[in-house]
Design a protein around this motif. Structure first.
Motif, short mmCIF file in Angstrom:
data_model
loop_
_atom_site.label_atom_id
_atom_site.label_comp_id
_atom_site.label_asym_id
_atom_site.label_seq_id
_atom_site.Cartn_x
_atom_site.Cartn_y
_atom_site.Cartn_z
N PRO A 44 31.56 -39.47 -24.39
CA PRO A 44 32.53 -38.78 -23.48
C PRO A 44 32.10 -37.78 -22.43
N PRO A 45 32.55 -37.96 -20.93
CA PRO A 45 32.14 -36.90 -20.07
C PRO A 45 32.67 -35.76 -20.29
N PRO A 46 32.02 -34.72 -19.57
CA PRO A 46 32.86 -33.41 -20.00
C PRO A 46 34.15 -33.34 -19.25
N ALA A 47 34.77 -32.59 -19.90
CA ALA A 47 36.21 -32.47 -19.65
C ALA A 47 36.38 -31.78 -18.26
N LYS A 48 35.89 -30.77 -18.20
CA LYS A 48 35.91 -30.29 -16.68
C LYS A 48 34.54 -29.80 -16.31
N PRO A 49 34.49 -29.44 -14.99
CA PRO A 49 33.05 -29.21 -14.21
C PRO A 49 32.31 -27.95 -15.11
N VAL A 50 31.03 -27.90 -15.18
CA VAL A 50 30.51 -26.85 -15.73
C VAL A 50 30.69 -25.61 -15.23
N SER A 51 30.95 -25.52 -13.90
CA SER A 51 31.21 -24.21 -13.12
C SER A 51 32.36 -23.47 -13.73
N GLU A 52 33.42 -24.38 -14.36
CA GLU A 52 34.61 -23.80 -14.64
C GLU A 52 34.66 -23.39 -16.17
N MET A 53 33.68 -23.82 -16.81
CA MET A 53 33.48 -23.56 -18.19
C MET A 53 33.29 -22.08 -18.65
N THR A 54 33.81 -21.63 -19.48
CA THR A 54 33.31 -20.33 -20.26
C THR A 54 31.96 -20.47 -20.96
N SER A 55 31.46 -19.21 -21.11
CA SER A 55 30.17 -19.19 -21.82
C SER A 55 30.28 -19.76 -23.24
N GLU A 56 31.18 -19.74 -23.81
CA GLU A 56 31.27 -20.46 -25.12
C GLU A 56 31.35 -22.05 -24.89
N GLU A 57 32.25 -22.37 -24.19
CA GLU A 57 32.14 -23.85 -24.17
C GLU A 57 30.82 -24.42 -23.57
N LYS A 58 30.21 -23.39 -22.54
CA LYS A 58 28.56 -23.91 -22.14
C LYS A 58 27.74 -23.85 -23.23
N ALA A 59 27.81 -22.98 -24.06
CA ALA A 59 27.15 -22.88 -25.48
C ALA A 59 27.19 -24.11 -26.22
N ALA A 60 28.49 -24.53 -26.61
CA ALA A 60 29.03 -25.64 -27.46
C ALA A 60 28.44 -26.93 -26.63
N ALA A 61 28.79 -27.00 -25.20
CA ALA A 61 28.05 -28.17 -24.77
C ALA A 61 26.54 -28.34 -24.78
N LYS A 62 26.18 -27.46 -24.81
CA LYS A 62 24.27 -27.27 -24.84
C LYS A 62 23.92 -27.67 -26.19
N LYS A 63 24.72 -27.11 -27.29
CA LYS A 63 24.50 -27.59 -28.73
C LYS A 63 24.57 -29.06 -28.89
N ALA A 64 25.77 -29.48 -28.37
CA ALA A 64 26.22 -30.96 -28.67
C ALA A 64 25.16 -31.81 -28.07
N ALA A 65 24.70 -31.45 -26.82
CA ALA A 65 23.86 -32.39 -26.09
C ALA A 65 22.34 -32.29 -26.65
N ALA A 66 22.13 -31.17 -27.20
CA ALA A 66 20.86 -31.23 -28.00
C ALA A 66 20.95 -32.00 -29.28
N ALA A 67 22.00 -31.81 -30.09
CA ALA A 67 22.20 -32.81 -31.15
C ALA A 67 22.18 -34.20 -30.94
N GLU A 68 22.68 -34.53 -29.89
CA GLU A 68 22.73 -35.96 -29.29
C GLU A 68 21.56 -36.52 -29.19
N ALA A 69 20.68 -35.62 -28.36
CA ALA A 69 19.36 -35.96 -27.90
C ALA A 69 18.48 -36.05 -29.13
N LEU A 70 18.50 -35.17 -30.04
CA LEU A 70 17.80 -35.40 -31.20
C LEU A 70 18.23 -36.80 -32.02
N ALA A 71 19.45 -37.11 -32.20
CA ALA A 71 20.00 -38.21 -32.97
C ALA A 71 19.28 -39.53 -32.16
N LYS A 72 19.31 -39.39 -30.83
CA LYS A 72 18.79 -40.71 -30.01
C LYS A 72 17.32 -40.68 -30.24
N ALA A 73 16.56 -39.55 -30.25
CA ALA A 73 15.16 -39.78 -30.22
C ALA A 73 14.73 -40.34 -31.71
#
Length: 458
Positions: free
Chosen positions: A176-205
């Motif tokens: 799913p695409p991000p629910a809102k632009p990165v510029s509108e995210m809070t620091s907690e949401e950015k950290a969570a999105a970053k962790k999710a992207a890293a986990a997804e990248a590891l799984a795909k690799a």
């Protein structure tokens, strides 16, 4: 508030999700029953006469099966894998979409959605791992397979690699695409999105790596790997592209951008390495002994100098005076010439006196024993042109002699005496040719490969 505009409560959403999972589980069990029924019916249709020895594929080891039983077992395994993949896809499609955008969720709803997404990712990874482990091992070594069995194994490996690559691509596209632009995210949401992207990248690799290993194993089984390697490279490229895309979408701050760039660079490097390995393997399989590096080798920066030396000497003495000319890649790419022994003194004087060459400095002179011949190696340098040159002159072991250049370069005096002392090469024209390290009554030349010590050691 009307029923249409009323937002579902967390209890209603949980109930809907549970109902969807129950339906998907029921559908999966129904598919498994149908696959099992078709698997039990296929051996009966293979032969009209009842055979007590033939039973289900699990009744006896693969090594004791007949070719017909192996084919039946392989078809059943393929049908079961397809059914599982289809059921997983339907279950994923049946999952209810988010009830409302993330920006409108409460902190409790965001936490619940985050946990649900993590649980779903773990379940998918576990299912993919189980499916990969459930693949049947090869029935017997490649050396014992018939040509038909090798071709069948090759096709099966290629089909498995394609299926895994397709599944990885569909999973990447379904993210799913991000629910809102990165510029509108809070620091907690950015950290969570970053962790999710890293986990997804590891799984795909990891999935891409498993697909590549499966393709390579299948290619080794069939003793021919071009098709499987091409499919594995395509799968790795698709996974790398999806990985870079996910990193770009999830990276909000500068550190996220750096991570995305680093991951993209690593993926590109891995892709290039895989392509080079596949190309080398294909070259080895076709029996071509010429490496690709030699075909694409860049000429040496000193090649114009070598051409110049060869041209000047050939104009003055003829081409036959140069026995060989090349760039010494193991010696700092120094231009190297092999000159005829009989014409060496004339060529040496030309190297020193010619205005375009001007090799006024002899930096080194030494001899070498190659068992079938002896050689004298000269190193020259031109301070005027700031260029180097190496010259080799060959002589026989029985009558070893090379014209002295002491009259041209006085520094050759002790070098020629040392070469005479240790290798026994005579230098006609030297004014004082005698031993320099060993006494005059020493027997033999210690640096010759056939040297045997004459007297007993003290």
């Amino acid at each position: 508030m009307s029923d249409e505009k009323r937002k579902p409560t967390p209890e209603e959403k949980a109930a809907a999700a549970a109902e969807a999972r129950a339906k998907a589980e029921a559908l999966r069990k129904l598919r498994e029953q149908e696959a099992q029924a078709s698997q039990e019916a296929s051996p009966m249709e293979a032969s009209q006469e009842p055979q007590e020895e033939i039973s289900a594929p699990e009744a006896k080891p693969v090594s004791e099966m007949t070719p017909e039983e192996k084919a039946v077992a392989k078809k059943a395994a393929a049908a079961e894998a397809i059914a599982k993949a289809k059921a997983a896809k339907e279950q994923e499609e049946a999952a209810p979409p988010p009830a409302k955008p993330v920006s409108e969720m409460t902190p409790e709803e965001k936490a619940a959605a985050k946990k649900a997404a993590a649980a779903e990712a773990i379940a998918k990874a576990k299912a993919a791992k189980e499916q990969a482990e459930a693949a049947p091992p090869p029935a017997k070594p490649v050396s014992e397979m018939t040509p038909e069995e090798k071709a069948a194994a090759k096709k099966a490996a290629a089909a498995e690699a394609i299926a895994k690559a397709k599944a990885a691509k569909e999973q990447a596209e379904a993210a799913p695409p991000p629910a809102k632009p990165v510029s509108e995210m809070t620091s907690e949401e950015k950290a969570a999105a970053k962790k999710a992207a890293a986990a997804e990248a590891l799984a795909k690799a990891k999935a891409a790596k498993e697909a590549k290993e499966a393709a390579e194993n299948g290619a080794d089984t069939a003793e021919s790997a071009p098709d499987a390697d091409a499919k594995a490279k395509a799968a790795a490229a698709a996974a790398a592209a999806a990985k870079a895309k996910a990193a770009r979408e999830a990276g909000g701050d500068e550190s996220g951008d750096d991570d995305a760039k680093a991951k993209a660079a690593a993926a590109a490097k891995a892709k290039a390495a895989a392509a080079a390995a596949a190309k080398a393997k294909a070259t080895q399989a076709t029996g071509d002994e010429t490496p690709a590096e030699e075909a694409l080798k860049v000429p040496s920066k000193n090649q114009p100098y070598l051409d110049k030396y060869v041209s000047r000497i050939s104009e003055a003495f003829g081409q036959e005076v140069i026995e060989a000319s090349y760039i010494n890649e193991l010696g700092k790419e120094v231009p190297t010439l092999t000159i005829q022994n009989e014409r060496w003194h004339q060529v040496a004087q030309f190297l020193r006196d010619d205005e375009q060459l001007s090799f006024e400095y002899l930096s080194d002179l030494h001899g070498v024993d190659y068992e079938d011949r002896l050689e004298v190696y000269y190193h020259f340098y031109s301070y005027k042109n700031r260029q180097s040159l190496a010259v080799k002159v060959k002589t026989s072991r029985e009558e070893s002699k090379v014209a002295s250049v002491m009259d041209l370069w006085h520094g050759a005096n002790w070098n020629e005496r040392e070469t005479f002392d240790l290798l026994g090469i005579h230098f006609p024209g030297h004014k004082d040719l005698r031993r320099i390290l060993l006494p005059d009554d020493w027997v033999g030349y210690p640096l010759r490969k056939d040297y045997v010590q004459y007297d007993e050691e003290v």
